[in-house]
Design a protein around this motif. Structure first.
Motif, short mmCIF file in Angstrom:
data_model
loop_
_atom_site.label_atom_id
_atom_site.label_comp_id
_atom_site.label_asym_id
_atom_site.label_seq_id
_atom_site.Cartn_x
_atom_site.Cartn_y
_atom_site.Cartn_z
N VAL A 117 0.88 -1.18 0.00
CA VAL A 117 0.00 0.00 0.00
C VAL A 117 0.91 1.22 0.00
CG1 VAL A 117 -1.74 1.30 1.28
CG2 VAL A 117 -1.84 -1.19 1.25
N VAL A 118 0.75 2.08 -1.01
CA VAL A 118 1.63 3.25 -1.11
C VAL A 118 0.80 4.53 -1.16
CG1 VAL A 118 3.53 2.02 -2.25
CG2 VAL A 118 1.72 3.01 -3.65
N SER A 119 1.43 5.60 -0.73
CA SER A 119 0.76 6.90 -0.75
C SER A 119 1.85 7.97 -0.70
CB SER A 119 -0.16 7.02 0.47
OG SER A 119 -0.80 8.27 0.49
N GLN A 120 1.71 9.02 -1.51
CA GLN A 120 2.69 10.11 -1.39
C GLN A 120 2.01 11.46 -1.51
OE1 GLN A 120 5.69 9.56 -4.57
NE2 GLN A 120 4.47 10.89 -5.89
N PHE A 121 2.48 12.39 -0.68
CA PHE A 121 1.98 13.77 -0.66
C PHE A 121 0.46 13.82 -0.52
CE2 PHE A 121 6.04 14.06 -3.01
CZ PHE A 121 6.70 14.93 -2.17
N ALA A 122 -0.13 12.91 0.25
CA ALA A 122 -1.58 12.88 0.39
C ALA A 122 -2.02 12.78 1.86
CB ALA A 122 -2.16 11.71 -0.41
N LEU A 123 -1.28 12.02 2.68
CA LEU A 123 -1.71 11.77 4.07
C LEU A 123 -1.97 13.06 4.85
CD1 LEU A 123 -1.29 9.06 6.34
CD2 LEU A 123 0.10 10.92 7.20
N MET A 124 -1.20 14.12 4.54
CA MET A 124 -1.38 15.36 5.31
C MET A 124 -2.76 15.98 5.04
SD MET A 124 0.89 15.67 2.64
CE MET A 124 1.24 16.71 1.20
N TYR A 125 -3.45 15.55 3.98
CA TYR A 125 -4.79 16.07 3.70
C TYR A 125 -5.91 15.15 4.21
CZ TYR A 125 -2.07 18.87 0.40
OH TYR A 125 -1.15 19.70 -0.17
N PHE A 126 -5.56 13.95 4.68
CA PHE A 126 -6.61 13.02 5.12
C PHE A 126 -7.31 13.59 6.35
CE2 PHE A 126 -4.16 8.97 3.52
CZ PHE A 126 -4.25 9.45 2.22
N GLU A 127 -8.64 13.49 6.37
CA GLU A 127 -9.40 14.06 7.50
C GLU A 127 -9.18 13.26 8.77
OE1 GLU A 127 -13.59 14.81 6.99
OE2 GLU A 127 -13.10 15.95 5.18
N ASP A 128 -9.17 11.93 8.66
CA ASP A 128 -9.00 11.06 9.83
C ASP A 128 -7.81 10.14 9.56
OD1 ASP A 128 -9.14 9.21 11.87
OD2 ASP A 128 -11.32 9.05 11.81
N LYS A 129 -6.62 10.62 9.95
CA LYS A 129 -5.39 9.89 9.59
C LYS A 129 -5.30 8.52 10.26
CE LYS A 129 -2.95 14.13 8.68
NZ LYS A 129 -3.58 15.27 9.19
N LYS A 131 -7.71 6.51 11.13
CA LYS A 131 -8.68 5.63 10.45
C LYS A 131 -8.11 5.24 9.06
CE LYS A 131 -12.66 3.71 9.49
NZ LYS A 131 -12.71 2.29 9.77
N ALA A 132 -7.54 6.21 8.36
CA ALA A 132 -6.97 5.93 7.03
C ALA A 132 -5.83 4.91 7.14
CB ALA A 132 -6.46 7.22 6.39
N LEU A 133 -4.96 5.08 8.13
CA LEU A 133 -3.85 4.13 8.30
C LEU A 133 -4.36 2.74 8.67
CD1 LEU A 133 -1.14 6.37 10.02
CD2 LEU A 133 -1.02 5.37 7.73
N GLN A 134 -5.40 2.71 9.49
CA GLN A 134 -6.01 1.39 9.84
C GLN A 134 -6.51 0.70 8.58
OE1 GLN A 134 -9.19 2.23 12.58
NE2 GLN A 134 -7.79 2.32 14.32
N GLU A 135 -7.16 1.47 7.71
CA GLU A 135 -7.69 0.92 6.46
C GLU A 135 -6.55 0.44 5.56
OE1 GLU A 135 -10.83 0.02 6.76
OE2 GLU A 135 -11.36 0.93 4.83
N MET A 136 -5.49 1.24 5.47
CA MET A 136 -4.35 0.89 4.61
C MET A 136 -3.69 -0.39 5.12
SD MET A 136 -3.17 4.84 4.15
CE MET A 136 -1.66 4.74 3.22
N HIS A 137 -3.66 -0.55 6.44
CA HIS A 137 -3.09 -1.74 7.08
C HIS A 137 -4.02 -2.95 6.87
CE1 HIS A 137 -1.83 -4.18 10.69
NE2 HIS A 137 -0.66 -3.89 10.17
N ARG A 138 -5.32 -2.72 6.97
CA ARG A 138 -6.31 -3.80 6.85
C ARG A 138 -6.24 -4.50 5.50
NH1 ARG A 138 -11.00 -4.23 4.36
NH2 ARG A 138 -11.22 -2.04 3.81
N VAL A 139 -6.01 -3.70 4.43
CA VAL A 139 -6.04 -4.30 3.08
C VAL A 139 -4.71 -4.94 2.67
CG1 VAL A 139 -7.90 -2.75 2.35
CG2 VAL A 139 -5.52 -2.12 1.83
N LEU A 140 -3.71 -4.87 3.57
CA LEU A 140 -2.41 -5.51 3.29
C LEU A 140 -2.48 -7.00 3.59
CD1 LEU A 140 0.44 -3.32 4.87
CD2 LEU A 140 0.20 -3.96 2.44
N LYS A 141 -1.81 -7.78 2.75
CA LYS A 141 -1.65 -9.21 3.05
C LYS A 141 -0.64 -9.35 4.18
CE LYS A 141 -2.19 -10.55 -1.79
NZ LYS A 141 -1.48 -11.02 -2.99
#
Ligand code: SAM
Length: 275
Positions: A117-129, A131-141
């Motif tokens: 799961v990759v992301s660049q120059f975007a996390l600083m705009y996420f409303e609920d960081k 929650k977003a990281l939990q989701e990014m972790h959840r979808v990882l094998k």
């Protein structure tokens, strides 16, 4: 591409085709800046041949497109963004990427779907960081890796510090605020706290430096001035021309032998492995 530094209307400005902000972002900001950080982000996530990858906050797809080259025909790449204009621009690209509309906080994928799961120059705009990281972790094998890159603090970014000083001197504090905004999460302690809140127990915050490259000293600000989402939406034509004139001097210290300027930009990357 050559640039005549004595000509106040450089090629950068002439290239502004009055497209939508997302088109201008893709044509002006990606080649000079955002597209130059994809290697750092993909490396931090260990993206390799045959991997399945999701780019979260993909914008016009710079990172997702770079990932297709790494994963090859055996791999699978998806990109997700809540901004329809950015996605519309991504979708016209002839690349093997599946594009999804939506926020990082609510990923439309099953658990354990991706190797990276990759992301660049975007996390600083996420409303609920968290929650977003939990989701990014959840979808990882299990064993899969996530990497989310944000710019480090502006004080550690000499090129952007000069830009904010110049804008402040010419136009005051109001104009500078937008330039500082993307750097606000550039603090390892803050990012660690967000990871803790997300429950990412083995997360690490690593430092890495990438660089923007512009053909002439004034071109850095000409790119910023080309788009309604950035300085182009805040300054008049007259103010932009003054900024470009002053930029020739201000960014001279960043000039290379070929006349171009390099804007080294330290970044922080949240890196975590799914156990
Ligand atoms: C500066 S752009 C970076 C785009 C792309 N990653 C790149 O490197 O060119 C920031 C992106 O974050 C997206 N974004 C903002 N809030 C988001 C959220 N909650 N979830 C996912 N993406 C978001 C924006 O729509 C925008 O496309």
């Amino acid at each position: 591409m050559t640039t005549d530094q004595n000509n106040p209307i450089s090629e950068v400005q002439a290239q502004n085709k009055n497209g939508s902000p997302a088109e201008i972002y893709d044509e002006m900001f990606v080649p000079t800046f955002f597209g130059r950080f994809t290697g750092l982000t993909l490396k931090a996530a260990g993206v390799d041949y045959g991997h399945s990858v999701i780019d979260v906050g993909c914008g016009t797809g710079a990172l997702a497109v770079a990932a297709t080259n790494r994963v090859g025909p055996e791999g699978k790449v998806a990109g997700l963004d809540p901004n329809e204009e950015m996605l519309a621009r991504a979708r016209v690209k002839d690349v093997p990427v599946d594009w999804y509309h939506g926020p990082a906080e609510q990923l439309p994928f099953e658990d354990e779907s991706f190797d990276s799961v990759v992301s660049q120059f975007a996390l600083m705009y996420f409303e609920d960081k968290p929650k977003a990281l939990q989701e990014m972790h959840r979808v990882l094998k299990p064993g899969g890796k996530l990497a989310a890159l944000v710019p480090d603090a502006i004080d550690r970014s000499p090129g952007f510090s000069v830009a904010t000083e110049l804008l402040h001197r010419l136009f005051g504090e109001e104009i500078v605020r937008g330039m500082r905004e993307p750097f606000k999460d550039g603090d390892p302690d803050y990012l660690r706290k967000v990871c803790d809140e997300a429950g990412l127990q083995n997360a690490e915050i690593i430092s890495a430096t990438g660089a923007g490259r512009f053909n002439a000293p004034a071109d850095f600000m000409k790119v910023e001035g080309s788009c309604a989402w950035t300085l182009g939406g805040l300054l008049s034509e007259e103010q932009l021309n003054l900024l470009y004139e002053e930029s020739n001097q201000a960014f001279k210290p960043f000039q290379q032998d070929d006349g171009s300027i390099t804007i080294n930009t330290p970044c922080l990357i949240i890196q975590a492995v799914r156990s």
